[in-house]
Every structure is written in structure tokens, then in C-alpha cells.
Design an enzyme around this catalytic site. Sequence first.
Site, mmCIF file in Angstrom:
data_model
loop_
_atom_site.group_PDB
_atom_site.id
_atom_site.type_symbol
_atom_site.label_atom_id
_atom_site.label_comp_id
_atom_site.label_asym_id
_atom_site.label_seq_id
_atom_site.Cartn_x
_atom_site.Cartn_y
_atom_site.Cartn_z
ATOM 1 N N SER A 265 0.683 -1.239 -0.011
ATOM 2 C CA SER A 265 -0.480 -0.108 -0.221
ATOM 3 C C SER A 265 1.200 1.192 0.259
ATOM 4 C CB SER A 265 -0.694 -0.009 1.130
ATOM 5 O OG SER A 265 -1.551 1.273 1.491
ATOM 6 N N TYR B 91 -3.111 -1.220 9.819
ATOM 7 C CA TYR B 91 -3.044 -0.993 8.802
ATOM 8 C C TYR B 91 -1.493 -0.912 7.749
ATOM 9 C CZ TYR B 91 -4.012 -1.184 3.082
ATOM 10 O OH TYR B 91 -4.161 -0.959 2.959
HETATM 11 N N1 LIG Z 1 -8.640 0.162 -1.619
HETATM 12 C C1 LIG Z 1 -7.431 0.653 -1.699
HETATM 13 O O1 LIG Z 1 -7.182 2.210 -1.700
HETATM 14 C C2 LIG Z 1 -6.229 0.157 -1.669
HETATM 15 C C3 LIG Z 1 -5.003 0.987 -1.183
HETATM 16 C C4 LIG Z 1 -3.744 0.291 -1.145
HETATM 17 C C5 LIG Z 1 -3.419 -1.390 -1.095
HETATM 18 N N2 LIG Z 1 -4.857 -2.116 -1.006
HETATM 19 C C6 LIG Z 1 -4.850 -3.119 -0.886
HETATM 20 O O2 LIG Z 1 -5.283 -4.110 -1.980
HETATM 21 C C7 LIG Z 1 -6.175 -4.777 -1.529
HETATM 22 C C8 LIG Z 1 -7.449 -4.698 -1.692
HETATM 23 O O3 LIG Z 1 -8.243 -4.063 -1.499
HETATM 24 P P1 LIG Z 1 -9.827 -3.739 -1.206
HETATM 25 O O4 LIG Z 1 -9.151 -1.775 -1.286
HETATM 26 O O5 LIG Z 1 -10.081 -4.490 -2.074
HETATM 27 O O6 LIG Z 1 -10.370 -4.008 -0.055
HETATM 28 P P2 LIG Z 1 -11.123 -4.781 0.173
HETATM 29 O O7 LIG Z 1 -11.638 -4.985 1.656
HETATM 30 O O8 LIG Z 1 -12.550 -4.364 -0.100
HETATM 31 O O9 LIG Z 1 -10.416 -6.752 0.287
HETATM 32 C C9 LIG Z 1 -10.534 -7.583 0.701
HETATM 33 C C10 LIG Z 1 -10.650 -8.610 0.336
HETATM 34 O O10 LIG Z 1 -10.028 -10.320 1.166
HETATM 35 C C11 LIG Z 1 -11.051 -10.882 1.453
HETATM 36 N N3 LIG Z 1 -10.381 -10.660 2.763
HETATM 37 C C12 LIG Z 1 -11.143 -10.458 3.841
HETATM 38 N N4 LIG Z 1 -10.312 -11.179 4.965
HETATM 39 C C13 LIG Z 1 -10.332 -12.492 4.657
HETATM 40 C C14 LIG Z 1 -9.635 -13.280 4.737
HETATM 41 N N5 LIG Z 1 -9.486 -13.972 6.642
HETATM 42 N N6 LIG Z 1 -9.145 -14.661 4.456
HETATM 43 C C15 LIG Z 1 -9.144 -14.553 2.848
HETATM 44 N N7 LIG Z 1 -10.183 -13.540 2.521
HETATM 45 C C16 LIG Z 1 -10.187 -12.188 3.369
HETATM 46 C C17 LIG Z 1 -13.049 -9.462 1.576
HETATM 47 O O11 LIG Z 1 -13.612 -10.610 1.731
HETATM 48 C C18 LIG Z 1 -13.048 -8.574 0.554
HETATM 49 O O12 LIG Z 1 -12.644 -9.212 -0.962
HETATM 50 C C19 LIG Z 1 -5.969 -5.280 0.255
HETATM 51 O O13 LIG Z 1 -4.844 -5.925 0.104
HETATM 52 C C20 LIG Z 1 -5.754 -3.544 0.137
HETATM 53 O O14 LIG Z 1 -4.801 -3.798 1.553
HETATM 54 C C21 LIG Z 1 -5.958 -1.013 -1.229
#
Ligand SMILES: NC(=O)c1ccc[n+]([C@@H]2O[C@H](COP(=O)([O-])OP(=O)(O)OC[C@H]3O[C@@H](n4cnc5c(N)ncnc54)[C@H](O)[C@@H]3O)[C@@H](O)[C@H]2O)c1
Length: 259
Positions: free
Chosen positions: A150, A163
Site C-alpha cells: 500500500s 494497517y
Molecule cells: N482500496 C485501496 O485504496 C487500496 C490501496 C492500497 C492497497 N490496497 C490493498 O489491496 C487489497 C484489496 O483491497 P480492497 O480495496 O479490495 O479491500 P477489501 O477490504 O474490499 O478487500 C479485501 C478482500 O479480502 C477478503 N478477505 C478479508 N479477510 C479475509 C481473510 N481472512 N481470508 C480471506 N479473504 C479475506 C475480503 O472478503 C475482500 O474480498 C488489500 O490488500 C488492500 O490492503 C487497497
Amino acid sequence: MTHSTGARLAGKTAIVTGGAKGIGKHYSLALAAAGARVMIADIADGKDVAAEIAAQHGADAATSFVSDVSDEDSVKALTAETMARFGKIDILINNAAVYSTLKPRAYNEWDIETWDKVMAVNVRGPYLMVRHVAPHMVKAGSGKIINIGSGTVYKGVPRMLPYVLSKGAMLAFTRSLSRELGAHGIAVNTLTPGFILSDTGLENSQHVEEERIPVRNSRAFKRDAYPEDLLGALIFLCSSDSDFVTGQSLVVDGGSANN
Ligand SMILES: NC(=O)c1ccc[n+]([C@@H]2O[C@H](COP(=O)([O-])OP(=O)(O)OC[C@H]3O[C@@H](n4cnc5c(N)ncnc54)[C@H](O)[C@@H]3O)[C@@H](O)[C@H]2O)c1
């Protein structure tokens, strides 16, 4: 329609953790479009995403398995199911994380239960996945592991301390692991998104309110970012185009972080 053999990931198999929703769903669809067979692993049911892929690319192109990356038995079952279904694992996308459901708060307001949950899913989860998946890659003598980081790490974003810490761990994890697995022909990299307007992220209005405008203004490219913005970098890191790239963090954030 079935895969054309000319696709960049034709013949490859991939696991996407957290692949049923949010950005992970886009990763699942993009990997399948690039020719890979995809295991959608998530605590949420990924069968609709698998069906969407199967309808476009053939019945064998995707499957799903409900599993929790923080639970070792669940990770073992997921790995066994993927091997049974596909016979090998070429690509692992460590994408599952506690993110969109996390409410920002001050450094001294994090309860221990939430803190431990973030570490269990975001740090132990990717480790357990590697612990059980990488041995299959070692046997094959090749593999691509992509840990999702991230941009908050480079910027030291406030009010999301556990986080940001957990995502900082992905940089360290990638660097150490790339040294251990390089001898086996396995590449380990971090794909580092900036703030992305994913459908799940948009459900958490507090993130969006606090981040959207300041982040947009901090970028060289002054616009919002969407899951689609990450897909080229993802496929690059999964494909043979990146075969001499390992231990790196590829930041895809429109030029926001000064890393
Ligand atoms: N959205 C952003 O701005 C952003 C920016 C940088 C990094 N990220 C990273 O990208 C990835 C996806 O982000 P997102 O925005 O889709 O977030 P999100 O929280 O919607 O996605 C997380 C996914 O992981 C699943 N999940 C949660 N706990 C779990 C577990 N214990 N076992 C298996 N699956 C599990 C959820 O059901 C969901 O499908 C994450 O690693 C997040 O940290 C997101």
C-alpha cells in the site's frame, strides 16, 4: 470462448486471495483474461466471479474456495484443493487483507482485538499462503508471488496505524523471501497501489471522505484511481516479461508517493 494460446498467461494457474470482491475481483478477472486458470480464494463466496469467468473463458478457467488466510488449516485445504483442481500453482496473489472494513482512528484508540486481527489477516495470512503454496513452486522450479502492499507505507498515512504497519511488513516480507526463493526460480514482488476507488472501498464512506481529494491533489496525475489502473502492472509481475525482477515494490499511484 476458450483461451487463445497466445495469451500472456496461457497455461498458468493462479490463486488470488480476497479474489471475490473489491480490487481482488478485478485481479481474478484480469488473470483469467490473460489466459490463466484462477482459484478465487476468499472468506466471501467467489462462486459468482468464477461463474462469470467460466462463461467467458470456459468451465475450466476458474473455481472458488471459501477460506480464511489467517487460519492454517483453511490455507492447507485451499492449497490442496487448488492442486487437486489445477495440478500446479504458478502464481500467488496475496491480496486478502482487512482494509475496507477498518475505520480510521487515532494511534491510542486501537483496541487489541482489532490490532491482532489486522496482523493475523494482513501479515500472518500472506505468510501462511507462502508456507503452503511455495513448496509446490519450489518443486516446479518456478513461480511468481505478488504481495499487495500500500502507498500508505511510503507516505506514513495517519489514523490507520495497524494497517500501515501490516503493509510495511509486506515490503520486508517480499525482500527477505525473494532472497530465499530466488535459488528456486521464484520471483517475489510487491504490487503497491495508491488510494483506489474500489466498490468495497466506496462502501466505507469515512475512507473516501478523508482520502479522496487530498490524495488526488498529491498525485502527478491529478485524478481518481480505479482497480483497472492496477491491472497492467499485475499482469507484468505475473508474466515472463518480469522474469529478472524480484524483491521490488512496484508503486502504482499516479505519482503520489516519494519513495
Ligand atoms: N482500496 C485501496 O485504496 C487500496 C490501496 C492500497 C492497497 N490496497 C490493498 O489491496 C487489497 C484489496 O483491497 P480492497 O480495496 O479490495 O479491500 P477489501 O477490504 O474490499 O478487500 C479485501 C478482500 O479480502 C477478503 N478477505 C478479508 N479477510 C479475509 C481473510 N481472512 N481470508 C480471506 N479473504 C479475506 C475480503 O472478503 C475482500 O474480498 C488489500 O490488500 C488492500 O490492503 C487497497
